[in-house]
Write a protein that holds these residues in place. Structure first.
Motif, PDB file in Angstrom:
ATOM      1  N   UNK A 180     -22.929  28.589 -19.302  1.00 27.23           N
ATOM      2  CA  UNK A 180     -23.551  27.268 -19.251  1.00 27.23           C
ATOM      3  C   UNK A 180     -25.043  27.374 -19.075  1.00 27.23           C
ATOM      4  N   UNK A 181     -25.616  26.444 -18.324  1.00 27.10           N
ATOM      5  CA  UNK A 181     -27.074  26.377 -18.201  1.00 27.10           C
ATOM      6  C   UNK A 181     -27.624  27.530 -17.391  1.00 27.10           C
ATOM      7  N   UNK A 182     -28.898  27.783 -17.560  1.00 26.97           N
ATOM      8  CA  UNK A 182     -29.556  28.854 -16.832  1.00 26.97           C
ATOM      9  C   UNK A 182     -30.402  28.321 -15.683  1.00 26.97           C
ATOM     10  N   UNK A 183     -30.412  27.010 -15.553  1.00 25.25           N
ATOM     11  CA  UNK A 183     -31.300  26.414 -14.568  1.00 25.25           C
ATOM     12  C   UNK A 183     -30.524  25.461 -13.661  1.00 25.25           C
ATOM     13  N   UNK A 184     -30.905  25.456 -12.390  1.00 23.48           N
ATOM     14  CA  UNK A 184     -30.472  24.388 -11.509  1.00 23.48           C
ATOM     15  C   UNK A 184     -31.755  23.787 -10.966  1.00 23.48           C
ATOM     16  N   UNK A 185     -32.093  22.570 -11.448  1.00 18.87           N
ATOM     17  CA  UNK A 185     -33.403  22.015 -11.126  1.00 18.87           C
ATOM     18  C   UNK A 185     -34.467  22.969 -11.639  1.00 18.87           C
ATOM     19  N   UNK A 186     -35.392  23.350 -10.770  1.00 15.93           N
ATOM     20  CA  UNK A 186     -36.444  24.255 -11.214  1.00 15.93           C
ATOM     21  C   UNK A 186     -36.060  25.717 -10.969  1.00 15.93           C
ATOM     22  N   UNK A 187     -34.887  25.945 -10.382  1.00 14.23           N
ATOM     23  CA  UNK A 187     -34.533  27.317 -10.023  1.00 14.23           C
ATOM     24  C   UNK A 187     -33.647  27.962 -11.073  1.00 14.23           C
ATOM     25  N   UNK A 203     -44.103  16.736 -15.923  1.00 12.45           N
ATOM     26  CA  UNK A 203     -44.606  16.318 -17.229  1.00 12.45           C
ATOM     27  C   UNK A 203     -44.520  14.801 -17.430  1.00 12.45           C
ATOM     28  N   UNK A 204     -45.365  14.301 -18.301  1.00 16.05           N
ATOM     29  CA  UNK A 204     -45.297  12.892 -18.701  1.00 16.05           C
ATOM     30  C   UNK A 204     -45.920  12.817 -20.083  1.00 16.05           C
ATOM     31  N   UNK A 205     -45.713  11.699 -20.715  1.00 22.26           N
ATOM     32  CA  UNK A 205     -46.243  11.554 -22.069  1.00 22.26           C
ATOM     33  C   UNK A 205     -47.768  11.697 -22.076  1.00 22.26           C
ATOM     34  N   UNK A 249     -45.579  32.617 -17.958  1.00 26.22           N
ATOM     35  CA  UNK A 249     -44.981  33.076 -16.699  1.00 26.22           C
ATOM     36  C   UNK A 249     -43.842  32.155 -16.293  1.00 26.22           C
ATOM     37  N   UNK A 250     -42.681  32.711 -16.097  1.00 28.27           N
ATOM     38  CA  UNK A 250     -41.575  31.859 -15.667  1.00 28.27           C
ATOM     39  C   UNK A 250     -40.505  32.668 -14.987  1.00 28.27           C
ATOM     40  N   UNK A 251     -39.523  31.978 -14.413  1.00 34.74           N
ATOM     41  CA  UNK A 251     -38.376  32.710 -13.891  1.00 34.74           C
ATOM     42  C   UNK A 251     -37.436  33.012 -15.057  1.00 34.74           C
ATOM     43  N   UNK A 252     -36.375  33.733 -14.772  1.00 43.51           N
ATOM     44  CA  UNK A 252     -35.501  34.195 -15.845  1.00 43.51           C
ATOM     45  C   UNK A 252     -34.937  33.045 -16.672  1.00 43.51           C
ATOM     46  N   UNK A 253     -34.512  31.985 -16.002  1.00 39.98           N
ATOM     47  CA  UNK A 253     -33.928  30.839 -16.710  1.00 39.98           C
ATOM     48  C   UNK A 253     -34.941  30.208 -17.653  1.00 39.98           C
ATOM     49  N   UNK A 275     -34.293  22.956 -17.914  1.00 39.68           N
ATOM     50  CA  UNK A 275     -33.496  22.004 -17.140  1.00 39.68           C
ATOM     51  C   UNK A 275     -33.072  20.777 -17.939  1.00 39.68           C
ATOM     52  N   UNK A 276     -33.821  20.443 -18.979  1.00 41.62           N
ATOM     53  CA  UNK A 276     -33.453  19.288 -19.803  1.00 41.62           C
ATOM     54  C   UNK A 276     -33.961  19.490 -21.222  1.00 41.62           C
ATOM     55  N   UNK A 277     -33.352  18.737 -22.151  1.00 42.55           N
ATOM     56  CA  UNK A 277     -33.790  18.819 -23.554  1.00 42.55           C
ATOM     57  C   UNK A 277     -35.232  18.361 -23.696  1.00 42.55           C
ATOM     58  N   UNK A 278     -35.580  17.326 -22.953  1.00 46.43           N
ATOM     59  CA  UNK A 278     -36.922  16.756 -23.074  1.00 46.43           C
ATOM     60  C   UNK A 278     -37.983  17.769 -22.637  1.00 46.43           C
TER      61      UNK A 278
END
Ligand code: 3NM
Ligand code: MG
Length: 519
Positions: A386-393, A309-311, A361-365, A340-343
């Motif tokens: 804690x978080x549900x994501x590690x990077x995109x996984x 993503x980008x602006x 469509x997405x993975x569980x996280x 993975x991030x707030x943004x």
């Protein structure tokens, strides 16, 4: 009493009979055309008339050898020697009803919550439970859940019943009720299964009682009940699935276009996958041409992929979404790494607010992250801390019922078909319909873009009928299941020929090509 057949349970209502017919004609048509059990349900009728009507209906059911159940009125049931009684939560307690009826009459109890089912199994005097309300109904006004619990709510009740039945000597059977008709009876039966425990039937009021042709309505219902569509039997790597075959034919005939606004990592792979399945990719980020595509090309769908993503890209996403929505063309949203991030989550929220997605469509996280957008969702205790994501996984873990509830809630909140990918894939819609599709092979995890290109495949299946002839939620659901089947069966088959990522990738593309051209 011999084993009762609960599969098509007619519950009567004398207030909705079409002009052209009579109460008795409607009931007789149902009995003669496949109803397996009848409940006489009269809410505003004198005792005299009730007994009279009960006798008349009993003649019809006796002739056909099927049981007659009387709603609420134990006295009426005893007076005419009906086969059983059905009581609600506000009626005579089941234990008392059983005392009055003796051990041999059929006793049914309505339950709307798992707690009510718990009481029934604890008392252990009922023969069956009527579980409702599945879907919104106009027939009964005082239901616990006017929206309907959907199959997911019924599953919760069935779980209690299944636990009991797995050890009990005397089984308690079950039917679902509320808003069931030809278009959903098969879904209700196939989706309301918990392990090996299933519904014994569906209970129907208006779909038969208010039908202009009650005989045909009953026959059609029976047909649907006895012949569930192939995909509802649990989808595997079957390549001989009738629904799938239709989808693939549509794909071949329509040669759809898939407009991708996707990430830089997967553009090439997604384009190759799109071509392999017989569709055409366009990778356009030029807003000036979106209107022309969406309005001018009948068989087109859009993939919005949040991978890089980008602006500036956000502006393009939003514009594309709005243009495709304007022309009623399908949009598949892939919220890559949105947890993975707030943004990123903010971007996801902005897009979900900006327009309507046909499919998310997405993975569980990723889907868990989206769920947090629409409520104060707290992940079940079984998920990772804690978080549900590690990077995109995704690193989240949930049980299957938790996954199904989660997907349903997201589907409901965003009125989209939700796909959760993983070793097992789940497709769930806003009405609680769900299908599982087995994942292809673990080697797919070694090739970048296999997730994103599933989005392309789904979009291609949707676009095959994007001209409007294939509208409606059921169509979307079907198309998504078809896409997942083709995609994962190609992955499964590829692993039979290749055991390392590089050769797997070529084999996978070859199989996609073959799976969509050899039907
Ligand atoms: N009981 P239709 S819903 C009699 O939820 C009844 O317990 C319900 O009618 C429950 O098939 C219902 O026309 C009416 O939707 C179902
Ligand atoms: Mg009652």
């Amino acid at each position: 009493m011999a084993q009762v057949d609960y599969s098509l349970y007619l519950v009567t209502d004398s207030t909705m009979i079409p002009e052209s017919s009579t109460f008795l004609k409607q009931v007789e048509a149902a009995i003669e055309n496949g109803a397996t059990l009848v409940q006489l349900r009269e809410k505003s009728i004198s005792t005299l008339d009730f007994v009279d009507r009960a006798k008349q209906v009993h003649e019809l059911t006796k002739k056909k050898g099927i049981p007659l159940i009387i709603n609420d009125r134990i006295d009426v049931a005893l007076a005419i020697d009906a086969e059983g009684v059905h009581i609600g939560q506000d009626d005579m307690p089941a234990t008392l009803a059983r005392k009055l009826l003796g051990p041999n009459k059929i006793l049914g109890v309505t339950c709307s919550t798992p707690e009510e089912v718990k009481v029934v199994v604890t008392e252990s005097v009922a023969d069956y439970v009527g579980l409702g309300t599945v879907y919104q109904t106009n027939t009964k006004k005082d239901v616990t859940d006017p929206e309907g619990t959907g199959p997911l709510g019924i599953r919760k009740m069935l779980r209690v019943l299944g636990d009991y039945n797995s050890t009990a000597t005397r089984q308690i059977r079950s039917v679902a009720i509320g808003g069931i008709n030809h278009s959903n009876a098969d879904k209700v039966l196939t989706q309301c299964q918990v392990g090996s425990h299933k519904l014994d039937g569906v209970a129907i009021v208006s779909c038969i009682m208010a039908a202009e042709d009650a005989a045909k309505a009953t026959r059609d219902l029976l047909h649907v009940i006895k012949n569930p569509p192939a995909w509802t039997r649990g989808v595997s790597h079957g390549t001989n699935n009738a629904v799938l075959r239709t989808k693939v034919i549509e794909l071949a005939e329509e040669k759809p276009l898939v407009h991708h606004i996707t990430n830089n990592v997967v553009k090439n792979f997604s384009a190759n996958v799109t071509l392999a399945i017989g569709a055409s990719p366009i990778m356009s980020e030029l807003p000036e041409e979106f209107e022309e595509f969406a309005s001018g090309i009948p068989n087109i769908a859009l993939v919005l992929n949040l991978g890089t993503p980008s602006e500036s890209l956000m502006k393009i996403f939003k514009h594309a979404l709005q243009v495709y929505n304007k022309y009623g063309k399908h949009v598949v949203f892939d919220p890559v790494a949105c947890g993975a991030s707030k943004a990123r989550l903010q971007c996801t929220k902005a897009l979900l607010n900006a327009g309507q997605m046909s499919v998310i469509k997405g993975n569980l996280g990723e889907i868990m992250a989206i769920r947090k957008l629409s409520s104060t969702y707290t992940p079940p205790a079984s998920s990772s801390n804690g978080g549900d994501m590690r990077g995109v996984d995704s690193i989240a873990k949930l049980t299957e019922p938790e996954i199904l509830s989660l997907a349903y809630e997201v589907a409901r909140d965003f009125q989209a078909v939700v796909v959760i990918t993983g070793e097992m894939n789940y497709v769930v819609d806003a009405y609680g319909s769900s299908v599982r599709v087995k994942g292809g092979n673990r080697l797919m995890g070694y090739i970048t873009g296999t997730g994103c290109s599933l989005g392309s495949t789904i979009a291609a299946f949707l676009a095959a009928k994007a001209d409007g002839s294939g509208d409606g939620d059921f169509y979307i659901f079907d198309a998504v299941v078809g896409a997942l089947e083709v995609y994962n069966s190609a992955g499964y088959d590829a692993a039979q020929h290749a055991s390392t990522p590089g050769s797997f990738m070529t084999q996978f593309i070859d199989n996609l090509y073959e799976h969509t051209s050899t039907y």
